[in-house]
Design a protein around this motif. Structure first.
Motif, mmCIF file in Angstrom:
data_model
loop_
_atom_site.group_PDB
_atom_site.id
_atom_site.type_symbol
_atom_site.label_atom_id
_atom_site.label_comp_id
_atom_site.label_asym_id
_atom_site.label_seq_id
_atom_site.Cartn_x
_atom_site.Cartn_y
_atom_site.Cartn_z
ATOM 1 N N SER A 182 21.213 16.634 -2.638
ATOM 2 C CA SER A 182 20.716 17.990 -2.436
ATOM 3 C C SER A 182 21.488 18.962 -3.322
ATOM 4 N N GLY A 183 20.760 19.776 -4.053
ATOM 5 C CA GLY A 183 21.391 20.740 -4.931
ATOM 6 C C GLY A 183 21.726 20.198 -6.304
ATOM 7 N N THR A 184 21.469 18.911 -6.548
ATOM 8 C CA THR A 184 21.703 18.333 -7.863
ATOM 9 C C THR A 184 20.385 18.277 -8.631
ATOM 10 N N GLU A 185 20.452 17.783 -9.836
ATOM 11 C CA GLU A 185 19.241 17.663 -10.648
ATOM 12 C C GLU A 185 18.469 16.380 -10.339
ATOM 13 N N CYS A 186 19.022 15.549 -9.455
ATOM 14 C CA CYS A 186 18.348 14.297 -9.096
ATOM 15 C C CYS A 186 17.233 14.584 -8.097
ATOM 16 N N GLN A 187 16.013 14.451 -8.561
ATOM 17 C CA GLN A 187 14.860 14.580 -7.696
ATOM 18 C C GLN A 187 13.894 13.447 -8.004
ATOM 19 N N TYR A 188 13.108 13.108 -7.011
ATOM 20 C CA TYR A 188 12.165 12.006 -7.147
ATOM 21 C C TYR A 188 10.739 12.550 -7.227
ATOM 22 N N ASP A 189 9.921 11.860 -8.024
ATOM 23 C CA ASP A 189 8.504 12.213 -8.087
ATOM 24 C C ASP A 189 7.737 11.621 -6.901
ATOM 25 N N ALA A 190 8.254 10.532 -6.354
ATOM 26 C CA ALA A 190 7.648 9.917 -5.172
ATOM 27 C C ALA A 190 8.746 9.250 -4.359
ATOM 28 N N MET A 191 8.594 9.281 -3.050
ATOM 29 C CA MET A 191 9.515 8.621 -2.135
ATOM 30 C C MET A 191 8.689 7.750 -1.200
ATOM 31 N N CYS A 192 8.953 6.434 -1.228
ATOM 32 C CA CYS A 192 8.228 5.477 -0.407
ATOM 33 C C CYS A 192 9.212 4.917 0.614
ATOM 34 N N LEU A 193 9.094 5.354 1.856
ATOM 35 C CA LEU A 193 10.113 5.089 2.862
ATOM 36 C C LEU A 193 9.583 4.166 3.948
ATOM 37 N N PRO A 253 8.432 19.372 -7.440
ATOM 38 C CA PRO A 253 7.203 20.071 -7.047
ATOM 39 C C PRO A 253 5.974 19.203 -7.352
ATOM 40 N N GLY A 254 5.115 19.046 -6.362
ATOM 41 C CA GLY A 254 3.972 18.154 -6.506
ATOM 42 C C GLY A 254 4.291 16.707 -6.191
ATOM 43 N N GLY A 255 5.563 16.425 -5.834
ATOM 44 C CA GLY A 255 5.962 15.061 -5.529
ATOM 45 C C GLY A 255 5.389 14.578 -4.205
ATOM 46 N N VAL A 256 5.329 13.266 -4.048
ATOM 47 C CA VAL A 256 4.647 12.636 -2.913
ATOM 48 C C VAL A 256 5.644 11.917 -2.015
ATOM 49 N N LEU A 257 5.510 12.154 -0.720
ATOM 50 C CA LEU A 257 6.260 11.423 0.294
ATOM 51 C C LEU A 257 5.304 10.464 0.995
ATOM 52 N N ALA A 258 5.666 9.182 1.028
ATOM 53 C CA ALA A 258 4.883 8.164 1.735
ATOM 54 C C ALA A 258 5.806 7.463 2.715
ATOM 55 N N LEU A 259 5.415 7.432 3.989
ATOM 56 C CA LEU A 259 6.242 6.823 5.035
ATOM 57 C C LEU A 259 5.432 5.783 5.786
ATOM 58 N N TRP A 260 5.996 4.581 5.903
ATOM 59 C CA TRP A 260 5.367 3.503 6.649
ATOM 60 C C TRP A 260 5.667 3.662 8.131
ATOM 61 N N SER A 261 4.696 3.291 8.967
ATOM 62 C CA SER A 261 4.915 3.302 10.414
ATOM 63 C C SER A 261 4.128 2.170 11.054
ATOM 64 N N ALA A 262 4.687 1.636 12.135
ATOM 65 C CA ALA A 262 4.013 0.549 12.846
ATOM 66 C C ALA A 262 2.818 1.042 13.646
ATOM 67 N N ARG A 263 2.726 2.365 13.886
ATOM 68 C CA ARG A 263 1.606 2.920 14.643
ATOM 69 C C ARG A 263 1.299 4.327 14.162
ATOM 70 N N PRO A 264 0.059 4.765 14.329
ATOM 71 C CA PRO A 264 -0.284 6.142 13.959
ATOM 72 C C PRO A 264 0.468 7.139 14.835
ATOM 73 N N LEU A 285 0.829 -1.202 0.000
ATOM 74 C CA LEU A 285 0.000 0.000 0.000
ATOM 75 C C LEU A 285 0.869 1.259 0.000
ATOM 76 N N LEU A 286 2.021 1.194 0.628
ATOM 77 C CA LEU A 286 2.943 2.326 0.641
ATOM 78 C C LEU A 286 3.191 2.836 -0.772
ATOM 79 N N VAL A 287 3.395 1.918 -1.703
ATOM 80 C CA VAL A 287 3.696 2.283 -3.089
ATOM 81 C C VAL A 287 2.426 2.640 -3.853
ATOM 82 N N ARG A 288 1.365 1.859 -3.646
ATOM 83 C CA ARG A 288 0.113 2.141 -4.352
ATOM 84 C C ARG A 288 -0.459 3.496 -3.952
#
Length: 254
Positions: free
Chosen positions: A162-173, A205-216, A64-67
């Motif tokens: 940081s400061g390079t052209e490498c950026q992600y559209d989504a990060m699933c951590l 810009p507009g990219g999504v960060l998704a982080l998994w956690s064992a609890r809310p 689900l983290l990725v979806r």
């Protein structure tokens, strides 16, 4: 790297109940402490510094983290508006923490992702996927031409780009057990204001960060907003025992 015995005030996730006795497959002392791979019946478990981290019994929350990240990336900036400006047709996703491989497998099974970068710092976990028992989960995903493995600490990786052209559209951590109960103390840096600022910079810009956690963690939602993210929300995933797993979602403003 202290284990859970050094934190008596914390409640740690426990392994799923099973009648089968665990069989030790590998134990290593690495740069971040002890990491163990066990087999319990048909399932495999990863134990870090004496604390259960994850196993192959389910995988719903890791998938689900990725979806959820892709769904949020494809959603309009406003409920009735067009999709977010600047979104690539073939977005680049970062999988942070290889774990047992479910998140990577989910990303590789989705043709809409373009590049898939996996950042994992523990050489033992990489070995278990490349040539060990966890290859059963990740073999096809690792063979995918879109997939690239990076052996590096995630926070260090974010600093390096940081400061390079490498950026992600989504990060699933999926790093440790979440923002409030890390098995490895230095993992807490990811959830700090500095770590979240690095995540923000690493996203398009507009990219999504998704982080998994064992609890809310309602406090962590506030930390995400304070770091500059918008559209912050928490999705819960019921588990067989105990409190739900969760996925925290946040968006870098366009």
């Amino acid at each position: 790297m202290p284990d859970h015995a050094h934190h008596p005030d914390r409640t740690w996730p426990t392994r799923p109940s099973s009648g089968a006795e665990p069989v030790l497959l590998d134990r290593r002392e690495g740069p971040y402490g002890e990491v163990v791979l066990r087999r319990r019946g048909e399932q495999h478990e990863i134990i870090a510094n004496g604390c259960f981290l994850m196993d192959t019994s389910d995988g719903r929350s890791e998938r689900l983290l990725v979806r959820a990240a892709l769904a949020e990336l494809n959603s309009p900036a406003e409920p009735s508006g067009p999709r977010r400006p600047g979104r690539r047709e073939r977005p680049h996703v970062l999988i942070g923490g290889l774990g047992v491989g479910f998140s990577l497998a989910e990303a590789a099974a989705e043709p809409h992702w373009g590049r898939i970068t996996v950042v994992e710092r523990d050489p033992a976990i990489l070995d278990w996927h490349r040539t060990g028992p966890l290859a059963a989960v990740s073999r096809d995903a690792l063979a995918d031409d879109r997939t690239a493995l990076v052996r590096e600490d995630l926070v260090a990786h974010l600093r390096h780009i940081s400061g390079t052209e490498c950026q992600y559209d989504a990060m699933c951590l999926d790093i440790d057990n979440g923002p409030d109960w890390t098995v490895t103390d230095d993992n807490a840096g990811l959830y700090s204001p500095e770590g979240l600022a690095a995540c923000l910079r690493a996203l398009t810009p507009g990219g999504v960060l998704a982080l998994w956690s064992a609890r809310p963690s309602s406090a962590f939602e506030g930390s995400l907003r304070n770091a500059g993210f918008c559209r912050v929300r928490t999705d819960q995933i019921p588990v067989a025992r105990g409190v739900p797993d969760v996925v925290h979602l946040a968006v870098r403003p366009a």
